[in-house]
Design a protein around this motif. Structure first.
Motif, mmCIF file in Angstrom:
data_model
loop_
_atom_site.group_PDB
_atom_site.id
_atom_site.type_symbol
_atom_site.label_atom_id
_atom_site.label_comp_id
_atom_site.label_asym_id
_atom_site.label_seq_id
_atom_site.Cartn_x
_atom_site.Cartn_y
_atom_site.Cartn_z
ATOM 1 N N MET A 1 0.854 -1.171 0.000
ATOM 2 C CA MET A 1 0.000 0.000 0.000
ATOM 3 C C MET A 1 0.903 1.238 0.000
ATOM 4 O O MET A 1 1.741 1.403 0.861
ATOM 5 N N LYS A 2 0.690 2.101 -0.981
ATOM 6 C CA LYS A 2 1.508 3.312 -1.082
ATOM 7 C C LYS A 2 0.835 4.521 -0.412
ATOM 8 O O LYS A 2 1.508 5.371 0.136
ATOM 9 N N VAL A 3 -0.501 4.586 -0.494
ATOM 10 C CA VAL A 3 -1.249 5.710 0.083
ATOM 11 C C VAL A 3 -2.331 5.160 0.999
ATOM 12 O O VAL A 3 -3.174 4.388 0.574
ATOM 13 N N VAL A 4 -2.287 5.569 2.275
ATOM 14 C CA VAL A 4 -3.301 5.140 3.231
ATOM 15 C C VAL A 4 -4.061 6.368 3.728
ATOM 16 O O VAL A 4 -3.474 7.430 3.945
ATOM 17 N N TYR A 5 -5.348 6.188 3.872
ATOM 18 C CA TYR A 5 -6.216 7.228 4.424
ATOM 19 C C TYR A 5 -6.533 6.837 5.861
ATOM 20 O O TYR A 5 -7.038 5.741 6.119
ATOM 21 N N CYS A 6 -6.241 7.721 6.800
ATOM 22 C CA CYS A 6 -6.490 7.457 8.218
ATOM 23 C C CYS A 6 -7.716 8.231 8.686
ATOM 24 O O CYS A 6 -7.823 9.434 8.454
ATOM 25 N N THR A 7 -8.595 7.527 9.366
ATOM 26 C CA THR A 7 -9.810 8.151 9.868
ATOM 27 C C THR A 7 -10.295 7.402 11.100
ATOM 28 O O THR A 7 -9.711 6.405 11.507
ATOM 29 N N GLY A 8 -11.357 7.893 11.680
ATOM 30 C CA GLY A 8 -11.930 7.266 12.861
ATOM 31 C C GLY A 8 -12.900 8.209 13.540
ATOM 32 O O GLY A 8 -13.379 9.173 12.941
ATOM 33 N N TYR A 9 -13.146 7.928 14.784
ATOM 34 C CA TYR A 9 -14.128 8.678 15.547
ATOM 35 C C TYR A 9 -13.704 10.128 15.774
ATOM 36 O O TYR A 9 -12.525 10.445 15.854
ATOM 37 N N LYS A 10 -14.690 10.980 15.913
ATOM 38 C CA LYS A 10 -14.446 12.343 16.394
ATOM 39 C C LYS A 10 -14.138 12.216 17.885
ATOM 40 O O LYS A 10 -14.592 11.272 18.539
ATOM 41 N N GLY A 11 -13.393 13.144 18.430
ATOM 42 C CA GLY A 11 -13.030 13.076 19.843
ATOM 43 C C GLY A 11 -14.221 12.924 20.764
ATOM 44 O O GLY A 11 -14.209 12.099 21.693
ATOM 45 N N PHE A 12 -15.275 13.707 20.517
ATOM 46 C CA PHE A 12 -16.442 13.670 21.409
ATOM 47 C C PHE A 12 -17.141 12.314 21.386
ATOM 48 O O PHE A 12 -17.764 11.920 22.366
ATOM 49 N N GLU A 13 -17.013 11.563 20.265
ATOM 50 C CA GLU A 13 -17.622 10.234 20.189
ATOM 51 C C GLU A 13 -16.928 9.246 21.126
ATOM 52 O O GLU A 13 -17.493 8.217 21.474
ATOM 53 N N LEU A 14 -15.701 9.574 21.488
ATOM 54 C CA LEU A 14 -14.931 8.733 22.405
ATOM 55 C C LEU A 14 -14.929 9.301 23.827
ATOM 56 O O LEU A 14 -14.265 8.763 24.706
ATOM 57 N N GLY A 15 -15.645 10.409 24.021
ATOM 58 C CA GLY A 15 -15.654 11.060 25.324
ATOM 59 C C GLY A 15 -14.356 11.801 25.612
ATOM 60 O O GLY A 15 -14.013 12.030 26.763
ATOM 61 N N ILE A 16 -13.647 12.162 24.547
ATOM 62 C CA ILE A 16 -12.375 12.871 24.678
ATOM 63 C C ILE A 16 -12.585 14.298 24.181
ATOM 64 O O ILE A 16 -12.921 14.510 23.016
ATOM 65 N N PHE A 17 -12.359 15.259 25.059
ATOM 66 C CA PHE A 17 -12.605 16.653 24.716
ATOM 67 C C PHE A 17 -11.346 17.509 24.771
ATOM 68 O O PHE A 17 -11.407 18.709 24.551
ATOM 69 N N GLN A 18 -10.204 16.882 25.076
ATOM 70 C CA GLN A 18 -8.926 17.587 25.116
ATOM 71 C C GLN A 18 -7.946 16.851 24.209
ATOM 72 O O GLN A 18 -7.879 15.621 24.253
ATOM 73 N N LYS A 19 -7.176 17.598 23.433
ATOM 74 C CA LYS A 19 -6.241 16.959 22.501
ATOM 75 C C LYS A 19 -5.136 16.196 23.209
ATOM 76 O O LYS A 19 -4.502 15.332 22.613
ATOM 77 N N ASP A 20 -4.907 16.475 24.496
ATOM 78 C CA ASP A 20 -3.856 15.792 25.239
ATOM 79 C C ASP A 20 -4.408 14.890 26.351
ATOM 80 O O ASP A 20 -3.724 14.580 27.313
ATOM 81 N N TRP A 87 -14.765 25.980 14.321
ATOM 82 C CA TRP A 87 -14.261 25.306 15.515
ATOM 83 C C TRP A 87 -13.846 26.343 16.541
ATOM 84 O O TRP A 87 -13.563 27.491 16.195
ATOM 85 N N ASN A 88 -13.756 25.932 17.797
ATOM 86 C CA ASN A 88 -13.302 26.870 18.821
ATOM 87 C C ASN A 88 -11.823 27.203 18.597
ATOM 88 O O ASN A 88 -11.127 26.525 17.836
ATOM 89 N N GLU A 89 -11.375 28.220 19.260
ATOM 90 C CA GLU A 89 -10.018 28.727 19.023
ATOM 91 C C GLU A 89 -8.938 27.674 19.312
ATOM 92 O O GLU A 89 -7.970 27.543 18.566
ATOM 93 N N ALA A 90 -9.117 26.919 20.383
ATOM 94 C CA ALA A 90 -8.126 25.892 20.738
ATOM 95 C C ALA A 90 -8.013 24.849 19.630
ATOM 96 O O ALA A 90 -6.907 24.448 19.247
ATOM 97 N N ASN A 91 -9.154 24.393 19.095
ATOM 98 C CA ASN A 91 -9.133 23.396 18.028
ATOM 99 C C ASN A 91 -8.589 23.975 16.729
ATOM 100 O O ASN A 91 -7.893 23.284 15.985
ATOM 101 N N GLN A 92 -8.888 25.225 16.446
ATOM 102 C CA GLN A 92 -8.312 25.874 15.261
ATOM 103 C C GLN A 92 -6.794 25.961 15.384
ATOM 104 O O GLN A 92 -6.078 25.695 14.409
ATOM 105 N N ASN A 93 -6.311 26.320 16.573
ATOM 106 C CA ASN A 93 -4.864 26.402 16.779
ATOM 107 C C ASN A 93 -4.211 25.033 16.619
ATOM 108 O O ASN A 93 -3.145 24.909 16.010
ATOM 109 N N TRP A 94 -4.851 24.007 17.164
ATOM 110 C CA TRP A 94 -4.349 22.634 17.049
ATOM 111 C C TRP A 94 -4.283 22.230 15.574
ATOM 112 O O TRP A 94 -3.268 21.728 15.104
#
Length: 182
Positions: A1-20, A87-94
């Motif tokens: 495989m030369k090109v892979v597309y990575c995807t998955g759940y949005k953070g909120f779908e996993l109960g994760i609201f902080q990038k760290d 998006w909120n400012e924190a997510n835009q900065n990220w």
């Protein structure tokens, strides 16, 4: 495989609201592990649409792998221009921090959001332009990755397309392995 597309759940779908959040480290490790396998098989590009959550974490994992694999290219193809504007400012900065480290950034539609057809067309485009997908998805826990997963599986029925998933069980194994190392 030369090109892979990575995807998955949005953070909120996993109960994760902080990038760290603590769980993010394990998600990145799981992507890194799978991407390493793909790199051994000739992977050249990691693509994503750059959505908040798993897609940005997968991009961060790929970016970190470039230290060891300098020929690896990483890019984002957004469904439409300006996807991060509401998006909120924190997510835009990220988001801006991540895309500042990419080799390629573009959007399928060079205009703002007009309707859900943009997401469907983006999905079709990505499936046709990549060799496979790496998806954090567990069919027992539906969410937004379900649509890409089902489209990729349907495409795979008639075309060579490698669909790999990271399940919640896989994440649990990463957690256990990490804890054994400490």
């Amino acid at each position: 495989m030369k090109v892979v597309y990575c995807t998955g759940y949005k953070g909120f779908e996993l109960g994760i609201f902080q990038k760290d959040h603590d769980a993010v480290r394990y998600i990145k490790k799981a992507f890194e592990k799978e991407l390493r396998l793909l790199l051994d098989e000739g992977l050249e590009w990691v693509l994503s649409s750059g959505q908040i959550g798993v897609e940005l974490w997968a991009l961060e994992a790929a970016i970190s792998l470039r230290q060891e694999f300098p020929t690896l290219k990483v890019g984002v193809i957004e469904p439409f221009q300006g996807q991060s504007q509401k998006w909120n400012e924190a997510n835009q900065n990220w988001y801006n921090e991540v895309i500042g480290n990419l080799d390629y950034v573009n959007s399928l539609y060079h205009q703002p959001y007009k309707g859900p057809y943009m997401f469907r067309r983006h999905q079709e485009f990505i499936i046709h332009k990549s060799d496979g997908a790496l998806i954090l998805y567990d069919p027992e826990r539906e969410g937004t990755p379900k649509y890409f997963y089902e489209a990729a599986i349907n495409f795979q029925l008639q075309h060579p397309y490698d669909v790999r998933t990271i399940s919640f069980y896989d994440l649990q194994l990463v957690v256990e392995q990490e804890n054994e190392e400490f």
